[in-house]
Motif scaffolding. Structure first.
Motif, PDB file in Angstrom:
ATOM      1  N   MET A   1       0.978  -1.361  -0.050  1.00  0.00           N
ATOM      2  CA  MET A   1       0.165  -0.037   0.037  1.00  0.00           C
ATOM      3  C   MET A   1       0.909   1.244   0.003  1.00  0.00           C
ATOM      4  SD  MET A   1      -2.991   1.203   2.842  1.00  0.00           S
ATOM      5  CE  MET A   1      -4.074  -0.087   2.308  1.00  0.00           C
ATOM      6  N   THR A   2       0.446   2.216  -0.773  1.00  0.00           N
ATOM      7  CA  THR A   2       1.240   3.455  -0.873  1.00  0.00           C
ATOM      8  C   THR A   2       1.157   4.108   0.374  1.00  0.00           C
ATOM      9  OG1 THR A   2       0.866   3.462  -3.366  1.00  0.00           O
ATOM     10  CG2 THR A   2       1.658   5.583  -2.167  1.00  0.00           C
ATOM     11  N   GLN A   3       2.297   4.829   0.835  1.00  0.00           N
ATOM     12  CA  GLN A   3       2.306   5.504   2.312  1.00  0.00           C
ATOM     13  C   GLN A   3       1.297   6.794   1.942  1.00  0.00           C
ATOM     14  OE1 GLN A   3       6.024   6.447   3.752  1.00  0.00           O
ATOM     15  NE2 GLN A   3       5.409   7.190   5.676  1.00  0.00           N
ATOM     16  N   GLN A   4       0.544   7.252   3.029  1.00  0.00           N
ATOM     17  CA  GLN A   4      -0.110   8.307   2.954  1.00  0.00           C
ATOM     18  C   GLN A   4       0.844   9.744   2.837  1.00  0.00           C
ATOM     19  OE1 GLN A   4      -3.413   8.904   2.280  1.00  0.00           O
ATOM     20  NE2 GLN A   4      -3.168  11.109   2.510  1.00  0.00           N
ATOM     21  N   VAL A   5       0.818  10.726   2.011  1.00  0.00           N
ATOM     22  CA  VAL A   5       1.608  11.640   2.114  1.00  0.00           C
ATOM     23  C   VAL A   5       0.716  12.717   2.759  1.00  0.00           C
ATOM     24  CG1 VAL A   5       3.059  13.451   0.660  1.00  0.00           C
ATOM     25  CG2 VAL A   5       2.930  11.069   0.168  1.00  0.00           C
ATOM     26  N   GLU A   6       1.269  13.678   3.838  1.00  0.00           N
ATOM     27  CA  GLU A   6       0.696  14.637   4.331  1.00  0.00           C
ATOM     28  C   GLU A   6       1.385  16.043   4.091  1.00  0.00           C
ATOM     29  OE1 GLU A   6      -2.057  14.564   5.788  1.00  0.00           O
ATOM     30  OE2 GLU A   6      -2.094  12.445   6.110  1.00  0.00           O
ATOM     31  N   PRO A   7       0.976  16.777   3.070  1.00  0.00           N
ATOM     32  CA  PRO A   7       1.876  17.904   2.701  1.00  0.00           C
ATOM     33  C   PRO A   7       1.268  19.176   3.411  1.00  0.00           C
ATOM     34  CG  PRO A   7      -0.285  17.737   1.084  1.00  0.00           C
ATOM     35  CD  PRO A   7      -0.320  16.600   2.053  1.00  0.00           C
ATOM     36  N   GLY A   8       0.504  18.822   4.261  1.00  0.00           N
ATOM     37  CA  GLY A   8      -0.107  20.213   5.088  1.00  0.00           C
ATOM     38  C   GLY A   8      -1.545  20.702   4.554  1.00  0.00           C
ATOM     39  N   PRO A   9      -1.950  21.676   5.712  1.00  0.00           N
ATOM     40  CA  PRO A   9      -3.491  22.006   5.560  1.00  0.00           C
ATOM     41  C   PRO A   9      -3.931  22.978   4.260  1.00  0.00           C
ATOM     42  CG  PRO A   9      -2.364  23.489   7.031  1.00  0.00           C
ATOM     43  CD  PRO A   9      -1.267  22.296   6.462  1.00  0.00           C
ATOM     44  N   HIS A  10      -2.756  23.393   3.181  1.00  0.00           N
ATOM     45  CA  HIS A  10      -3.093  24.279   2.242  1.00  0.00           C
ATOM     46  C   HIS A  10      -3.119  23.695   0.887  1.00  0.00           C
ATOM     47  CE1 HIS A  10      -3.242  27.359   5.478  1.00  0.00           C
ATOM     48  NE2 HIS A  10      -1.852  27.261   5.908  1.00  0.00           N
ATOM     49  N   ALA A  11      -2.419  22.585   0.807  1.00  0.00           N
ATOM     50  CA  ALA A  11      -2.699  21.929  -0.565  1.00  0.00           C
ATOM     51  C   ALA A  11      -3.989  21.410  -0.665  1.00  0.00           C
ATOM     52  CB  ALA A  11      -1.301  20.898  -0.492  1.00  0.00           C
ATOM     53  N   ARG A  12      -4.539  21.732  -1.870  1.00  0.00           N
ATOM     54  CA  ARG A  12      -5.886  21.120  -1.953  1.00  0.00           C
ATOM     55  C   ARG A  12      -6.138  20.970  -3.603  1.00  0.00           C
ATOM     56  NH1 ARG A  12      -9.627  25.775  -2.469  1.00  0.00           N
ATOM     57  NH2 ARG A  12      -8.603  27.807  -2.423  1.00  0.00           N
ATOM     58  N   LEU A  13      -7.172  20.528  -4.012  1.00  0.00           N
ATOM     59  CA  LEU A  13      -7.685  20.281  -5.291  1.00  0.00           C
ATOM     60  C   LEU A  13      -8.659  21.271  -5.607  1.00  0.00           C
ATOM     61  CD1 LEU A  13      -8.778  16.403  -5.750  1.00  0.00           C
ATOM     62  CD2 LEU A  13      -6.338  17.399  -6.047  1.00  0.00           C
ATOM     63  N   GLY A  14      -8.179  21.951  -6.996  1.00  0.00           N
ATOM     64  CA  GLY A  14      -9.259  23.166  -7.219  1.00  0.00           C
ATOM     65  C   GLY A  14     -10.527  22.363  -7.742  1.00  0.00           C
ATOM     66  N   ARG A  15     -11.482  23.282  -8.052  1.00  0.00           N
ATOM     67  CA  ARG A  15     -12.857  22.934  -8.403  1.00  0.00           C
ATOM     68  C   ARG A  15     -12.720  21.933  -9.641  1.00  0.00           C
ATOM     69  NH1 ARG A  15     -16.805  27.691  -9.335  1.00  0.00           N
ATOM     70  NH2 ARG A  15     -16.372  27.755  -7.165  1.00  0.00           N
ATOM     71  N   ALA A  16     -13.547  20.904  -9.490  1.00  0.00           N
ATOM     72  CA  ALA A  16     -13.691  19.891 -10.634  1.00  0.00           C
ATOM     73  C   ALA A  16     -14.149  20.381 -12.052  1.00  0.00           C
ATOM     74  CB  ALA A  16     -14.524  18.720 -10.079  1.00  0.00           C
ATOM     75  N   VAL A  17     -13.778  20.151 -13.140  1.00  0.00           N
ATOM     76  CA  VAL A  17     -14.413  20.398 -14.418  1.00  0.00           C
ATOM     77  C   VAL A  17     -14.328  19.222 -15.187  1.00  0.00           C
ATOM     78  CG1 VAL A  17     -13.523  22.923 -14.359  1.00  0.00           C
ATOM     79  CG2 VAL A  17     -11.981  20.992 -15.282  1.00  0.00           C
ATOM     80  N   GLY A  18     -15.245  19.063 -16.078  1.00  0.00           N
ATOM     81  CA  GLY A  18     -15.529  18.028 -16.869  1.00  0.00           C
ATOM     82  C   GLY A  18     -16.808  17.121 -16.694  1.00  0.00           C
ATOM     83  N   ALA A  19     -16.570  15.616 -16.794  1.00  0.00           N
ATOM     84  CA  ALA A  19     -17.754  14.780 -16.812  1.00  0.00           C
ATOM     85  C   ALA A  19     -18.473  14.645 -15.426  1.00  0.00           C
ATOM     86  CB  ALA A  19     -17.362  13.324 -17.194  1.00  0.00           C
ATOM     87  N   ASP A  20     -19.604  14.389 -15.434  1.00  0.00           N
ATOM     88  CA  ASP A  20     -20.499  14.230 -14.171  1.00  0.00           C
ATOM     89  C   ASP A  20     -20.384  12.609 -13.776  1.00  0.00           C
ATOM     90  OD1 ASP A  20     -21.266  16.686 -14.208  1.00  0.00           O
ATOM     91  OD2 ASP A  20     -23.016  16.261 -15.444  1.00  0.00           O
ATOM     92  N   VAL A  21     -20.337  12.014 -14.571  1.00  0.00           N
ATOM     93  CA  VAL A  21     -20.037  10.385 -14.406  1.00  0.00           C
ATOM     94  C   VAL A  21     -18.499  10.357 -14.574  1.00  0.00           C
ATOM     95  CG1 VAL A  21     -20.429   8.088 -14.885  1.00  0.00           C
ATOM     96  CG2 VAL A  21     -22.492   9.895 -15.039  1.00  0.00           C
ATOM     97  N   VAL A  22     -17.755   9.820 -13.643  1.00  0.00           N
ATOM     98  CA  VAL A  22     -16.281   9.897 -13.696  1.00  0.00           C
ATOM     99  C   VAL A  22     -15.790   8.424 -13.956  1.00  0.00           C
ATOM    100  CG1 VAL A  22     -14.230  10.202 -12.470  1.00  0.00           C
ATOM    101  CG2 VAL A  22     -16.351  11.728 -11.942  1.00  0.00           C
ATOM    102  N   GLY A  23     -15.017   8.475 -15.164  1.00  0.00           N
ATOM    103  CA  GLY A  23     -14.400   7.334 -15.726  1.00  0.00           C
ATOM    104  C   GLY A  23     -12.860   7.460 -15.543  1.00  0.00           C
ATOM    105  N   GLY A  24     -12.319   8.528 -15.148  1.00  0.00           N
ATOM    106  CA  GLY A  24     -10.834   8.928 -15.058  1.00  0.00           C
ATOM    107  C   GLY A  24     -10.861  10.404 -14.502  1.00  0.00           C
TER     108      GLY A  24
END
Length: 244
Positions: free
Chosen positions: A1-24
């Motif tokens: 199992m890949t070790q969980q990486v904790e970069p800190g509280p400020h890294a995050r994903l921006g708002r999603a764009v694209g498909a509603d039903v996610v294939g990738g």
């Protein structure tokens, strides 16, 4: 199992764009700086949003969704490798949110280096690095995490910030460990790849959709992947690629 990486509280994903039903899911990794204590670049994030929207739109029939990674700051900062840590965290977050879907990484400049470094998670199937900034000697950059991934490097021959020769040397090392590696050269273009923006984005879209969803590659991509070094690592990106 890949070790969980904790970069800190400020890294995050921006708002999603694209498909509603996610294939990738595609993660766009903006550029950064070699060393900096400043916060993330608003301009780089905005450029990443445009790229994410375009690539997600091209992959809508396959269910592609995209996020831009919001780093903690803009600096790689030596051994801290902060942008790579943030990218690794982002992959883990995608898996937590979306489950068992293929993940692609597209990085620009220093984000290209982060994409290459963060490819070790088993969910990652495609890695694209635009004009990646790499240190010298490049022999110290790890490559084992790229085994089993599809890897594309794109570099302008007139890049004065990220040396094209270094990405070629890295590609040679990656190719020895992973045959599913290719590199395209954009002749007469600089670091921003602005003169041939449409061709570079079309190439990236073709590679990502082929790698994540099994869509047939364009002939030039097939040839680059199949060709032995140095041919498949110095493939010229043809003017008009992707048109028609």
């Amino acid at each position: 199992m890949t070790q969980q990486v904790e970069p800190g509280p400020h890294a995050r994903l921006g708002r999603a764009v694209g498909a509603d039903v996610v294939g990738g899911v595609l993660l766009v990794l903006p550029s950064g700086q070699v060393t900096s204590a400043r916060g993330p670049s608003v301009a780089s994030y905005a450029a990443g949003r445009g790229l994410a929207r375009e690539l997600a739109g091209a992959g809508a029939p396959q269910g592609l969704r995209a996020h831009v990674v919001r780093y903690r700051g803009r600096g790689w900062n030596g051994p801290d490798a902060r942008l790579a840590a943030d990218a690794e965290w982002a992959v883990e977050e995608v898996v937590r949110r979306y489950g068992d879907v293929p993940v692609g990484l597209v990085g620009v400049g220093m984000g290209g280096r982060a994409a290459l470094r963060a490819a070790g998670h088993p969910a990652v199937g495609a890695v694209v690095a635009w004009a990646p900034w790499l240190p010298s000697p490049v022999a110290e950059e790890p490559v084992r995490q790229l085994v089993g991934r599809r890897v594309l490097i794109v570099h302008g021959t007139q890049d004065e910030w990220a040396e094209p020769d270094l990405s070629l040397r890295l590609a040679e090392r990656v190719k020895k460990a992973n045959r599913d590696t290719c590199r395209f050269e954009v002749h007469s273009d600089g670091h921003g790849l602005r003169q041939h923006r449409a061709e570079v984005r079309a190439l990236t879209s073709d590679f990502v959709l082929g790698s994540l969803f099994g869509r047939p590659y364009a002939r030039a991509v097939e040839d680059a992947l199949a060709a032995p070094p140095p041919l498949g690592l110095r493939m010229p990106l043809a003017s008009g690629f992707g048109r028609g």
